[in-house]
Structures are given as C-alpha cells and as structure tokens.
Design an enzyme around this catalytic site. Structure first.
Site, short mmCIF file in Angstrom:
data_model
loop_
_atom_site.label_atom_id
_atom_site.label_comp_id
_atom_site.label_asym_id
_atom_site.label_seq_id
_atom_site.Cartn_x
_atom_site.Cartn_y
_atom_site.Cartn_z
CB CYS A 196 24.18 6.64 13.19
SG CYS A 196 23.51 7.09 14.81
CD GLU A 230 20.40 6.48 6.78
OE1 GLU A 230 20.10 5.91 7.86
OE2 GLU A 230 21.42 7.20 6.66
CE LYS A 274 -9.86 -19.90 -7.74
NZ LYS A 274 -10.71 -20.76 -8.62
CG HIS A 289 20.53 8.03 10.62
ND1 HIS A 289 20.69 6.68 10.46
CD2 HIS A 289 20.66 8.26 11.96
CE1 HIS A 289 20.90 6.10 11.63
NE2 HIS A 289 20.89 7.04 12.56
CG ASP A 328 -6.69 -6.02 10.48
OD1 ASP A 328 -7.01 -7.20 10.26
OD2 ASP A 328 -5.64 -5.50 10.04
CE LYS A 341 -2.54 -0.66 3.66
NZ LYS A 341 -1.97 -1.96 4.11
N GLY A 342 1.99 1.19 0.72
CA GLY A 342 2.86 2.36 0.79
C GLY A 342 3.43 2.72 -0.57
N PRO A 352 -10.74 -13.78 -3.22
CG PRO A 352 -8.62 -14.59 -2.68
CD PRO A 352 -9.67 -14.65 -3.75
CD GLU A 406 0.18 2.94 3.41
OE1 GLU A 406 0.45 1.75 3.69
OE2 GLU A 406 1.06 3.79 3.16
#
Length: 552
Positions: A383, A519, A189, A517, A149, A18-19, A192, A142
């Site tokens: 780090c 990244e 299928k 960090h 659930d 989903k992300g 679902p 999202e």
C-alpha cells in the site's frame, strides 16, 4: 443440523486472548468437518474500527466485503481459512444506529423503545444473520471487553436470552479468565477466576466451560479447585497456558479434550480431527531448516499489533519456505538522516515497508525503499510501501526531485501520488476509503503473475484500504525510466488501462510493490503469494551473500 452457537466471554482483565481462544476452538471444529463462522462483538460506540488509533487498538482488519473491523477477525480468517461474511463484527454503534433508524421509520410505532427487548433483539438478529450468511453449522461469538463492564451488559443479556430462544443443546457458554502466579508465595491464585464467574452468573449466565489463562499449565489440584468453586466439571476446565506461538494453542487445547467436551455439550458426533496443518506449522516454527531476517520499516513499531496481519503473513511465508523469519523493527523516523541507513538496514536480508497514514516517518520510508532498490536488497512494499517506492523512483531515477504525494504535500509541483478521483467529494473519514476485495489484472511474464500462478497474465483478487493512487499522468514517465507496472485495476470507467495496482523492477532480485494488502488474505495453509516469493528471494540472497560464499 440446527445451527449451534458458542459464546465466548472474558473476565478479570482484557487482552487475555479471547480472540485466539475463539479461533482455536473454531479450528478444532473445522478439523472435524463442520462449517464454522465467527462473530466479534465490540461494545464500543464506534460504528467500526476504521478511525481508531493503531497505538491504542492495533491494526484495522479489512474483510472481503470492505468492513473495517477489529483485529480478532483476522485471527478468525487465518485459523478457520475462510472469509467472514458481512456483519461479522457487531458494535454498540451499529446496534443503536439501527434501532434508532427503525424507531424513526415507525417500525416500533406505539412502543416505548428500550434496551430489552429492542436492543437485545437487534443484537440477536445480527448474530443469527451472520450465521445464515455463512451457512454455518456452528457460530462462535466472542463478546469483547470484560464481564462487569457497563458497556457489555446489553450484549450479555442478549446472549443469555439465546439459550431460551434456541435450547440448551444448541448453545454453549465458554468463559476465559486469568489465574495469576504469585512468585512470592509460589502458588496459583484462583480467586480472580472465582469472582469473574460469580460476576457472569450475576447477569444470568453460568459457563459450561471455563478456560484459564496462565503462565504455565495448571496443576490438577488447581483445576479441581476451580471446578469446585465455579460449579463446572473438572474435565471442562481447560488450561490455556503460554506457548511459543499461537498456532500451538489448538493442539494444546485438543490434547486436553476441549473438542470432545464441546461435542458432548452440543450433542455432536464424536469425530477424530485432522490437525495436520497445525502440526506442520508448529514443526516448522520449532525446527526450521533455515532462517532469514526482515526489516519491517514502519511508523507504529512500538505497537506490534498494529502490524499483526503483516507479521502473520511473514510467518506463513516462512512456513512455506521451511524457514524462521526474524523481524527487525525499524522506526522510519530514525531513517530520516542518511547515516542511519546502513547501520539499521545493512544487516538484513529483506526490507518490508507496510501501509500507514500521515506524514510522520514518510521520508524514512522513502529512504528505505531507495536503499533496497540501489543495494539490490529484496523489497516488498504494501500500500503506502508501494507508493513510497514510486516516489523514490520518481525522485532518484526519473529525476523529479520534488515528487511527492498530495497526502503529505498538497502543493508539491509533482504530485506523483494523488487522491483517487472518487475521493474528491468525500467528507466523512469512516468507511469511505477503497475497501475490501478488488481485482488486479496482472501482466504476462511479470514476477507477480508467476507468483499468483497466472504466468500468462490474468485477474486475481486482493484486499484494499486506501485513498491515494499513482497519478496516471506520471505512469508513462515511470515506465520509460524502467519501472514495470505489473498490475492494474480492470474495468475502471474513463481511466484507460486502470489504476496502478502493482510495480516491479526487472533487473532486481525482488523489488515488488502492491497497492493492495495481501497480508489480509494470507493463511497458514495458504500463504500470500507476494510474501512467499519475498521470503524465498531473501533466502536466496542470503545464500549468495559474500559471507555465505566464503563459508561454502
């Protein structure tokens, strides 16, 4: 224009992507010139993701404002090329904490506080606030978890109400499901997906778009069948099939007409998107001019998502250098014995040691840093990766054989890495580290100053997530032994020159460590400077290696 809201839900199983779907749709809208932001709803009761196990949850992504969030927010920032504003990760814990605070403060005086309307109103307020902070034309939301659930029900009710609050033309529901392929019967299928949409409808939400995850692109007859049983038009059923890399997803969805469908449903102007960034990224990923192998020496290597942003930053650096970056995963526990070093690191072009917590695997990380230092292998320490490089240098160059970090040995005679002073009174673990964007003051003429485009020195911003630092009492000894302190934190009251932010070795092809960090700020269109420089050095070293000289 009035703000538009796109809600992305998921069914059948978790981890469908989903992300990536949310981020890819955001990229298509950004490519059309809209100002887009994204919000992740996580139904868990934790306030944030900061105290969760990497093996269970993947990496903790840190935003500019210092929020410790779900890793999907990293996808949003990379795909949308933005810094998400505060409040972009909403959890059950945050919502109920605020509702209880308001009840105690008397905000609901005389009312019986209930899920509807008090909890749902708080959820909606947070969604609207995130869009307003970003000044967004379109907000993508999202909803984590799977439809059905019990934890998700208040959030689904809140987004159901949204359509009544702002109108049909300003809301869109996209539902992502799974269509498995059964090899025994050679067929897709759809049952679902049918049940998943029925479950979503049972809480009052009918999807406008159905996106289907599958191994291969769905045949037309399967798409029509899904449309029939879900009451969604066939041209609004999209196949999100497996592709070699997620950066191909926006192009695959645009080719099927997802962008046009959203324009029609939200009454937007039809605009031809500029997808050049994604086309170039996919070109390099598919057919790079060169390739390089990097050892990622960490302790969570059994769960690659624990290093998701690190992996993406390496990919971005590869794109910038027109190279494929192959990652060799090294569990640093296996490097504890000296004989393991050469067999595991002898065939790589560069060594990256990432961040982490706890003593497990630390001696292996220190050995990896020492191997890179002594063998002149390009090294990037992030780090904790910077801290272990300092420990190796203190032990094996300065001569402080028992140098250590108080995190690993509080009784070490030489606490070269120590707890930050502001952490001494801290008791809680969640949200108490040094977090978010902090400045680094880079020294003129250093490698990092060159990479960041400030060769004469200057201030740059990077993300942080740590409690420990290089102990100022040992900085001069490290400098005297030849270690370059290339960056410090400016403006730290009472700390003299400031905390050590980065280190380098001048007589090394590439030996760089950062307390930050970087990244987290890397993008496909704007790679992180240290990562881009690291990959360039690894490629240069590969060309100079003896086997390449013989070939030449």
């Amino acid at each position: 224009m009035q703000t538009k809201y796109i809600f992305v839900t998921g069914g059948v199983v978790s981890s469908l992507g989903k992300g990536v779907a949310t981020a890819s749709l955001g990229a298509l809208l950004r490519a059309r010139g809209y100002k887009v932001t994204a919000v992740k709803i996580d139904p868990y009761i934790n306030i944030d993701a900061g105290t969760m196990r990497p093996y269970e949850h993947g990496e903790v992504f840190v935003t500019a404002s210092g929020a410790e969030t779900d890793l999907d927010l990293g996808n949003y920032e990379r795909f949308l090329d933005l810094d998400v504003p505060p409040g972009s990760n909403i959890t059950t814990g945050q919502v109920y904490l605020e509702v209880i605070r308001k009840e105690r403060a008397g905000d609901y005086l005389s009312q019986t506080v209930q899920v509807i309307p008090h909890v749902t109103d708080e959820i909606k307020r947070r969604i609207v606030a995130a869009g307003e902070r970003a000044g967004a034309d379109i907000v993508l939301i999202e909803v984590g978890g799977t439809v059905g659930d019990i934890e998700s029900l208040p959030f689904l009710e809140a987004i159901r109400q949204f359509r009544f609050d702002v109108g049909d033309e300003h809301t869109l529901y996209l539902h992502l499901t799974l269509v498995p392929y059964l090899g025994t019967s050679n067929e897709f299928k759809t049952k679902p997906t049918q049940h998943s949409v029925a479950t979503l409808r049972s809480v009052g939400i009918s999807p406008d778009i159905v996106m289907v995850r599958s191994k291969d692109k769905l045949p037309e007859d399967i798409t029509k069948k899904i449309a029939l049983f879900t009451s969604v038009k066939a041209n609004r059923v999209f196949s999100s099939f497996d592709v070699p890399h997620v950066y191909q997803v926006p192009l695959a969805l645009e080719e099927q007409g997802l962008g046009k469908a959203v324009e029609t449903l939200l009454d937007l102007e039809h605009i031809h998107p500029n997808l050049g960034v994604w086309q170039n990224a996919v070109r390099v990923i598919k057919a790079p001019q060169r390739e390089v192998t990097i050892a990622l020496a960490g302790k969570y290597t059994a769960m690659p998502d624990a290093y998701l942003s690190m992996m993406e930053a390496l990919l971005h650096a590869g794109i910038a250098n027109d190279a494929r970056v192959n990652i060799k995963w090294i569990n640093t526990e296996s490097l504890e014995e000296a004989e393991e070093i050469e067999s595991q690191l002898g065939d790589v072009d560069g060594i990256l040691v990432p961040g982490g917590f706890g003593v497990r695997g630390i001696e292996g990380k220190i050995r990896a840093a020492g191997y890179a230092r002594s063998r002149k292998v390009p090294y990037l320490g992030i780090c904790l990766g910077m801290q272990v490089a300092v420990l190796d240098y203190a032990r094996n160059v300065v001569g402080l054989k028992e140098a250590n970090s108080t995190e690993f040995d509080p009784y070490a005679p030489h606490k070269v890495i120590d707890l930050m002073p502001e952490q001494l009174e801290t008791e809680d673990l969640g949200g108490t580290m040094r977090l978010g964007d902090w400045p680094m003051d880079l020294s003129a003429g250093t490698r990092l100053a060159q990479l960041y485009g400030v060769p004469q020195g200057g201030e740059v911003q990077e993300r942080h997530r740590h409690r420990y630092e290089v102990n100022p009492a040992y900085v001069q000894a490290l400098i005297d032994a030849g270690l370059t302190i290339s960056g410090v934190t400016p403006g730290m009251a009472g700390r003299g020159a400031g905390l050590v932010e980065s280190i380098e070795l001048a007589d090394h092809p590439f030996f760089v460590g950062l307390q930050a960090h970087p990244e987290f700020k890397s993008r496909p269109m704007r790679p992180s400077p240290p990562f881009a420089g690291f990959i360039a050095a690894a490629l240069a070293g590969k060309l100079e290696a003896p086997e390449h000289k013989e070939l030449a």
